[in-house]
Design an enzyme around this catalytic site. Sequence first.
Site, PDB file in Angstrom:
ATOM      1  N   ASP A  67       0.815  -1.216   0.000  1.00  0.00           N
ATOM      2  CA  ASP A  67       0.000   0.000   0.000  1.00  0.00           C
ATOM      3  C   ASP A  67       0.848   1.265   0.000  1.00  0.00           C
ATOM      4  O   ASP A  67       0.299   2.373  -0.029  1.00  0.00           O
ATOM      5  CB  ASP A  67      -0.964   0.002   1.188  1.00  0.00           C
ATOM      6  CG  ASP A  67      -0.277  -0.103   2.544  1.00  0.00           C
ATOM      7  OD1 ASP A  67       0.659  -0.914   2.668  1.00  0.00           O
ATOM      8  OD2 ASP A  67      -0.674   0.606   3.485  1.00  0.00           O
ATOM      9  N   HIS A 140       8.077  -1.567  12.586  1.00  0.00           N
ATOM     10  CA  HIS A 140       6.901  -1.955  11.807  1.00  0.00           C
ATOM     11  C   HIS A 140       6.924  -3.408  11.315  1.00  0.00           C
ATOM     12  O   HIS A 140       6.152  -3.765  10.431  1.00  0.00           O
ATOM     13  CB  HIS A 140       6.751  -1.011  10.613  1.00  0.00           C
ATOM     14  CG  HIS A 140       5.483  -1.194   9.854  1.00  0.00           C
ATOM     15  ND1 HIS A 140       4.240  -1.172  10.445  1.00  0.00           N
ATOM     16  CD2 HIS A 140       5.251  -1.404   8.526  1.00  0.00           C
ATOM     17  CE1 HIS A 140       3.301  -1.360   9.531  1.00  0.00           C
ATOM     18  NE2 HIS A 140       3.898  -1.500   8.355  1.00  0.00           N
TER      19      HIS A 140
END
EC number: 3.1.-.-
Length: 304
Positions: A67, A140
Amino acid sequence: MELIFLGTGAGTPSKERNVSSLVLNLLSERNSFWMFDCGEGTQHQVLHSSIRLGRLEKIFITHLHGDHIFGLPGLLSSRSMAGSQDPLALYGPPGIKAFVETALNLSGSYLTYPLEIIEIQPGKVVEDQQFCVTALPLVHGIESFGYRIVETDKPGTLDASRLLAEGIPAGPIFQRLKAGELVSLDDGRVVNGHDYLGPAQKGRSLAIFGDTSPSETSLVLAKNVDVMVHETTLEASMAEQANSRGHSTTQQTAELAKAAGAKRLIITHFSARYDSEESVRLLAECQEIFPQTEMACDLAVFTL
């Protein structure tokens, strides 16, 4: 200087939000645009904005989740099909070079302009007379970076009225004095430009975060910035779920902005579970802690 948000959703697009991409409008500063992340559909969003791909100078990728990068091959190709010949620099984590080159090669795409791909490490990634860009690692699950952009301080205003009062004629001399030079006059005087300059104008600063859960590095990245752009994927009550997936909540983001001494916070990267009405609740959660919070939506423009 403006921030133009092209996509403000997380993970997957929704009817109201595309996936991640934003652009720093630097037309006034250097006649160019800088893009941060390029999720799928980014080039479609560009069509609804004032952005010109031919003036796109740099692209900074925070991490390699789809994304944030699946729009790159199409955008790079469209820039070529438009006939652009101006160089473009692409910065991103290790692996970005293989991704782009593989996509372009397998699709038989070609570029009409030089493309430089720089796989970054923590530290300075760009530094010139106008800007310094530093990349710092975030948390992350995969390698993710945030970018701190600092504009060079500008010289103070030249006191032209004082110069004229002292018998120094206007003209090319004023330009040299504004640059801080020593200028010898016809009457034998030597004038120091610095003596006639007002206080320097402090350059603007901003921090643009990739996806991340709370980390100590985040505080360094956002320290005293004029604008902090940060994800708020989920609401405050869902901290465990957000952090386990390498994301932050509204409360965590607002607390970071407050602790870092940021002047403004712009929140983005919202889960598709929140429609436009529910997103207002996320904004309110941030503003309870950090009142100077604003919420990004697709195609929103913020002036710095």
